[in-house]
Structure formats: structure tokens, C-alpha cells
Design a protein around this motif. Structure first.
Motif, PDB file in Angstrom:
ATOM      1  N   ILE A   1       0.827  -1.127   0.016  1.00 35.13           N
ATOM      2  CA  ILE A   1      -0.118   0.043   0.075  1.00 35.13           C
ATOM      3  C   ILE A   1       0.936   1.225  -0.092  1.00 35.13           C
ATOM      4  N   ALA A   2       1.747   1.131   0.942  1.00 31.86           N
ATOM      5  CA  ALA A   2       2.660   2.271   1.024  1.00 31.86           C
ATOM      6  C   ALA A   2       3.586   2.484  -0.459  1.00 31.86           C
ATOM      7  N   TYR A   3       3.976   1.564  -0.692  1.00 31.93           N
ATOM      8  CA  TYR A   3       4.944   1.562  -2.228  1.00 31.93           C
ATOM      9  C   TYR A   3       3.889   1.858  -3.541  1.00 31.93           C
ATOM     10  N   GLY A   4       2.722   1.458  -3.397  1.00 34.96           N
ATOM     11  CA  GLY A   4       1.778   1.798  -4.268  1.00 34.96           C
ATOM     12  C   GLY A   4       1.322   3.297  -4.359  1.00 34.96           C
ATOM     13  N   SER A   5       1.620   3.780  -3.119  1.00 33.75           N
ATOM     14  CA  SER A   5       0.947   5.034  -3.007  1.00 33.75           C
ATOM     15  C   SER A   5       2.095   6.201  -3.312  1.00 33.75           C
ATOM     16  N   TYR A   6       3.040   5.706  -3.909  1.00 34.35           N
ATOM     17  CA  TYR A   6       4.095   6.552  -4.656  1.00 34.35           C
ATOM     18  C   TYR A   6       3.920   6.362  -6.084  1.00 34.35           C
ATOM     19  N   LEU A   7       2.846   5.660  -6.538  1.00 37.42           N
ATOM     20  CA  LEU A   7       2.706   5.485  -8.083  1.00 37.42           C
ATOM     21  C   LEU A   7       1.484   6.681  -8.498  1.00 37.42           C
ATOM     22  N   LYS A   8       1.710   6.891  -9.697  1.00 41.81           N
ATOM     23  CA  LYS A   8       0.668   7.811 -10.195  1.00 41.81           C
ATOM     24  C   LYS A   8      -0.609   7.147 -10.346  1.00 41.81           C
ATOM     25  N   ARG A   9      -1.753   7.935 -10.020  1.00 39.87           N
ATOM     26  CA  ARG A   9      -3.013   7.399 -10.109  1.00 39.87           C
ATOM     27  C   ARG A   9      -3.382   6.106 -11.397  1.00 39.87           C
ATOM     28  N   LYS A  10      -2.752   6.777 -12.443  1.00 40.50           N
ATOM     29  CA  LYS A  10      -3.158   6.256 -13.780  1.00 40.50           C
ATOM     30  C   LYS A  10      -2.510   4.917 -13.903  1.00 40.50           C
ATOM     31  N   SER A  11      -1.195   4.586 -12.930  1.00 43.66           N
ATOM     32  CA  SER A  11      -0.522   3.658 -13.352  1.00 43.66           C
ATOM     33  C   SER A  11      -0.973   2.177 -13.285  1.00 43.66           C
ATOM     34  N   ASP A  12      -0.445   1.084 -14.021  1.00 51.51           N
ATOM     35  CA  ASP A  12      -0.927  -0.390 -14.141  1.00 51.51           C
ATOM     36  C   ASP A  12      -0.836  -1.062 -12.758  1.00 51.51           C
ATOM     37  N   ALA A  13      -1.717  -1.447 -12.098  1.00 50.19           N
ATOM     38  CA  ALA A  13      -1.299  -2.327 -11.036  1.00 50.19           C
ATOM     39  C   ALA A  13      -1.437  -3.788 -11.199  1.00 50.19           C
ATOM     40  N   VAL A  14      -2.350  -3.916 -12.285  1.00 50.60           N
ATOM     41  CA  VAL A  14      -2.198  -5.425 -12.379  1.00 50.60           C
ATOM     42  C   VAL A  14      -1.139  -6.323 -13.114  1.00 50.60           C
ATOM     43  N   GLY A  15      -0.611  -5.548 -14.194  1.00 49.09           N
ATOM     44  CA  GLY A  15       0.511  -6.015 -15.101  1.00 49.09           C
ATOM     45  C   GLY A  15       1.851  -6.100 -14.037  1.00 49.09           C
ATOM     46  N   THR A  16       1.974  -5.156 -13.397  1.00 55.76           N
ATOM     47  CA  THR A  16       3.076  -4.901 -12.668  1.00 55.76           C
ATOM     48  C   THR A  16       3.112  -5.955 -11.315  1.00 55.76           C
ATOM     49  N   SER A  17       2.032  -6.181 -10.796  1.00 55.78           N
ATOM     50  CA  SER A  17       1.865  -7.383  -9.732  1.00 55.78           C
ATOM     51  C   SER A  17       2.281  -8.633 -10.331  1.00 55.78           C
ATOM     52  N   VAL A  18       1.841  -8.939 -11.595  1.00 55.40           N
ATOM     53  CA  VAL A  18       2.157 -10.142 -11.949  1.00 55.40           C
ATOM     54  C   VAL A  18       3.414 -10.323 -12.341  1.00 55.40           C
ATOM     55  N   LEU A  19       4.187  -9.143 -12.844  1.00 53.36           N
ATOM     56  CA  LEU A  19       5.839  -9.318 -12.927  1.00 53.36           C
ATOM     57  C   LEU A  19       6.419  -9.270 -11.603  1.00 53.36           C
ATOM     58  N   ILE A  20       6.092  -8.586 -10.690  1.00 53.70           N
ATOM     59  CA  ILE A  20       6.662  -8.577  -9.369  1.00 53.70           C
ATOM     60  C   ILE A  20       6.616 -10.003  -8.783  1.00 53.70           C
TER      61      ILE A  20
END
Ligand code: PFF
Length: 482
Positions: free
Chosen positions: A238-257
Motif C-alpha cells: 500500500i505504501a509503495y503503491g502510494s508513490y505511483l501515479k493514479r493512472k499506473s497499471d497495478a495488475v501487470g506490475t503485480s504479475v511481474l513482481i
């Protein structure tokens, strides 16, 4: 406040930092030894299932919460529900879990630094297995060594976090993560070429399914480790995601991580087990596995001291990128909630965690925190805190996050945050099913079974597994006794 908030410099920067958080001692130190203790194959398959069906959906949920609110865990829960909502308790538990986790994680990370130092000095050269064992036992039991390395490691972690998002965490991850991948690849090639017989044995050990080896505790451990390894259940993402821009892709990056995290864990097994088998060592050596088995094997190779130094640098790097994300949980909480400066928050957090780490540093060397504590919980202090955090707090936190994102968060916010910027928007329905039903149900069932409230009766009892049967001392026929 949202305007002053730091942001990742790029998408790649975020992925490297998040993968750096996920990839850590959990992959290289812990995954191989718990795989060894749980008999290999079946445990690995259950673990992979937990990663794909439980940890990945929750990771997506955490990143969505962070990027939507631009806040760390506790205020994110508040903003997505209401002020003084009981859901914020999940965020607080996460801050506590991060505190506790880092307090012992830093002690193990200290061992990795000590081993780099020992390998540089050539301490292991010429030692046999017993000699290397003694080095581990003596190092782990020395209060002075453990305390000093704890302080050094926490100081490094604190400096990086105090440096901020882009100049501290992102920069460190950009340098360290590729280095880690390269070192691991080199070691895997070394293991495959120098321990050929061991390699096929290792593949068999890690990948063949032996259902009779699975215990309820093993399944709980697989669930807990999926949370630990991906690093979900306490709001780090949640903390790391909070430094992302709102429009960033959450799903593709999660699969990659999650993909990177899993590949690295399996690669670590393919370094460790071929060597373990080729040298006739035991795969179930417990927490000392990498520290006892690797020096023996690496030093038998041409250029052995060099490889030993490289291996422990690898462990240290992996630990550091994860530790910074753990300290970031506490730091971002204080920055967001109490409006402290990042510098002050990181330093005070770092000092407090170091203090909480003292009993862990003394866990092998002080009677009280070792046998004394084991009389109460069955494990020394460090292992007890690890059990509490990994197998109880993280799955419970993950359950809370799954329920919150699945049932409490506004549907329209959830759907648009999932789909925004993502090429995988079509998987929304499947993800909702996993986070609303499957992930919570799985965590709950495994929990109730493990604490004995629900008896599924489908797992072997501890003591029944083949590994344990083989390890048990042979019974002596009474007739043979004088
Ligand atoms: N994922 C890290 C590891 O495998 O070593 C440990 C960890 C980091 C756990 C961050 C939890 C977390 F929030």
C-alpha cells in the motif's frame, strides 16, 4: 499533502523497488530450508498455488489501495471507509508486523554481512563440514557479533530510507536488483556444471509431488511463506503503491513482481540443493542451511573463496532491498499521520526497531532468549517472532485486506483502479472472485485446521512424513540388548 508526496521516477523504478522488497532472505535463506524441512515437491506445489491464487490477488489489492488514496496503509483504510473505522486496525497490525519482522530480519541480515567478512578473510578455507558448522554455531551464539552487525545493518537501512523515494529507495534498488539477478545466474551455472549428479537429484526433490509428505503445519507454512515472500499482508505494498501515479497499471506490475519473486526462489533452490546433494549434506538443516552448506560447497570449487564472497554479498543485497521496504512501512505511517519529516521518522523508526531486535540478536547466545523462551513457546525468541509474524499476523492481515478490497471498498473505485492503465482489465471478474471468496476462504480454512478447530484429516500428522520417518532413530530390537 498529496502534492508534496514523493513519487517513483519511472515504472521500471517502481517494479525494481517492489521486486526488491519481495525478493529477499525469504527467497534465498528461508524458502530452501522450509522446502527441505517439508520434504520438497508437494510443499513447493502448494506454495506455488498459494502465490498465484492468494498472494497475487492481495498484492493487486494493496497496490490499488495505495495508488488510489496516495496514502500509506492506515490512512488508506480510513479514506476508503470512514474516519475511526475498525478496518484501520488492519493497517495498525501491519505497522506492528513490519516492526517485528524487521527486528529479526536485520539479525539474519547481519549474519550475511558477517559471512562476507569471514569469506573475505579466507576463514572457511581448509575447513571440513564440522569446522564450518562450528563457525556458524559460534557466530550465531555470539552476543557481541550479533548486536554489532544488527546496528550496522539497521544504520544502512535507515540511511537509504531517509534518502527518500527516488534518491534513496529507487536508486538503491536499481543498482542492487540487477546485481542480484546476475550473481544468482552465475551461481546456478556453477552449481549445474560442478554438481551434475546433485542437480538432477535437486530437480527431483524440488519438483516431484509426494503427497504423503504434506502436513497441516506444512500447508500453513506454505500459506504464511507466500505472504512473507511476496511481502503482502502488512501494507508494504500500500505504501509503495502510494508513490505511483493514479493512472499506473497495478495488475501487470503485480504479475511481474510475483513472477520475479517466484523465479528467484526456485533459482535459489537450484543453487542450494544440487550442492547440498552433491556433497552428501542434509536438505533439512533448518535456518542454518545456507550458512552451513554453502561455504563447504563453494570452497570446493575452483576460485572458491571468490564464489563464497559473491554468494554472501548476494544474500546481503537481497536482505537490504527488503529491509528498506519494511522500514518504509513505519516511516510512511508516521510521515502521513503525524506529519513528521522523513528524516526524523526514518531515524527514530530505525533506532526503535534496532532496540526491539536486541532479543533476536541474543536468541542463540543468551540462555533466557534461547532455552528459557523455548520452554514457553517451543522455539527461541527469533523463531517465535518469525512464526507469529509469518504464520499468524501476515495471513490475518492478508485476510483483512482481501475482505476490505473485496467487500468494503467502493465497487466503482475498485474497478476503475484495477482497469486503469492495464492490458489485463479483462481479468477483473476472475480477480474479484479470488479476492472475495477464494483467498479469504483458503486462509480461514488453513488457519482453523492448523489451530485444531477444524480437522480436515487430509494431511499427514507431524511425525508421519517420509522425511521424518527416515530421520527417526532406528529402533533397537530388545532381544539384541544384553
Ligand atoms: N519479502 C521479503 C523476503 O522474502 O525476504 C520479506 C518481506 C519484505 C516481508 C517486506 C514483508 C514485507 F512487507
Amino acid at each position: 499533502m498529496a502534492q508534496q508526496r514523493g513519487h517513483w521516477g519511472s515504472k521500471a523504478g517502481f517494479i525494481l523497488a517492489a521486486a526488491g522488497s519481495a525478493i529477499g532472505l525469504g527467497n534465498i535463506w528461508k524458502f530452501p530450508y522450509i522446502t527441505g524441512e517439508n520434504g520438497g515437491g508437494a510443499f513447493v506445489i502448494v506454495y506455488l498455488g498459494c502465490i498465484a491464487l492468494i498472494a497475487l490477488p492481495i498484492l493487486i489489492g494493496e497496490i490499488i489501495m495505495g495508488k488510489t488514496t496516495q496514502q500509506s496503509a492506515v490512512p488508506a483504510f480510513r479514506e476508503l471507509s470512514r474516519p475511526a473505522s475498525p478496518w484501520m486496525g488492519i493497517g495498525w497490525m501491519g505497522v506492528l508486523a513490519a516492526f517485528l519482522l524487521l527486528s529479526y530480519y536485520a539479525v539474519i541480515a547481519g549474519w550475511t554481512m558477517h559471512y562476507v567478512w569471514l569469506a573475505l578473510q579466507g576463514t572457511f578455507t581448509g575447513l571440513d563440514a564440522e569446522g564450518v558448522n562450528n563457525v556458524f554455531n559460534e557466530s550465531a551464539a555470539s552476543p557481541g557479533l550479533n548486536l554489532s552487525w544488527l546496528v550496522v545493518f539497521m544504520a544502512l537501512t535507515t540511511f537509504i530510507v531517509a534518502g527518500g523515494i527516488k534518491r534513496g529507495i529507487e536508486l538503491a534498488s536499481r543498482i542492487m536488483l540487477p546485481l542480484l539477478g546476475l550473481i544468482l545466474l552465475a551461481l546456478m551455472i556453477v552449481a549445474a556444471t560442478s554438481a551434475k549428479g546433485g542437480f538432477s537429484q535437486a530437480v527431483d526433490f524440488v519438483f516431484s509431488f509426494r503427497a504423503d509428505q504434506l502436513t497441516a503445519d506444512g500447508v500453513l507454512e506454505a500459506v504464511g511463506h507466500a505472504f512473507f515472500s511476496v511481502g503482502v499482508g502488512m501494507g508494504t505494498m500500500i505504501a509503495y503503491g502510494s508513490y505511483l501515479k493514479r493512472k499506473s497499471d497495478a495488475v501487470g506490475t503485480s504479475v511481474l513482481i510475483v513472477g520475479l519473486d517466484t523465479v528467484i526462489a526456485l533459482m535459489a533452490c537450484m543453487v542450494l540443493f544440487p550442492i547440498t546433494f552433491a556433497y552428501g549434506l542434509e536438505p533439512d538443516a533448518g535456518p542454518g542451511l545456507v550458512f552451513k552448506n554453502m561455504p563447504i560447497a563453494l570452497l570446493a570449487l575452483p576460485g572458491g573463496s571468490f564464489w563464497a564472497v559473491i554468494f554472501f554479498v548476494l544474500l546481503f543485497v537481497a536482505a537490504l532491498t527488503s529491509a528498506i521496504s519494511l522500514l518504509e512501512v513505519a516511516t510512511s505511517y508516521v510521515v502521513d499521520e503525524l506529519k513528521w519529516s522523513r528524516l526524523k521518522a526514518a531515524f527514530i523508526g530505525g533506532i526503535l526497531i534496532t532496540l526491539v531486535g536486541v532479543p533476536s540478536a541474543l536468541s542463540n547466545g543468551s540462555h533466557w532468549f534461547n532455552e528459557g523462551f523455548a520452554d514457553i513457546t517451543g522455539k527461541n525468541w527469533l523463531d517465535s517472532v518469525d512464526y507469529l509474524v509469518s504464520n499468524i499476523m501476515l495471513p490475518l492481515g492478508g485476510l483483512g485486506i482481501a475482505l476490505f478490497v473485496g467487500w468494503r471498498m467502493s465497487k466503482s473505485i475498485r474497478q476503475s483502479a484495477f482497469s486503469e492503465g492495464s492490458g489485463l482489465a479483462a481479468t477483473y471478474g476472475a480477480w474479484c472472485f479470488l479476492i472475495q471468496w477464494l483467498a479469504p476462504a483458503a486462509v480461514l480454512i488453513v488457519f482453523l485446521n492448523a489451530v485444531g478447530i477444524l480437522d480436515l484429516g487430509i494431511f499427514a500428522e507431524p511425525g508421519d512424513t517420509q522425511a521424518e520417518i527416515e530421520a527417526a532413530p532406528e529402533l533397537v530390537d530388545p532381544d539384541d540388548l544384553e
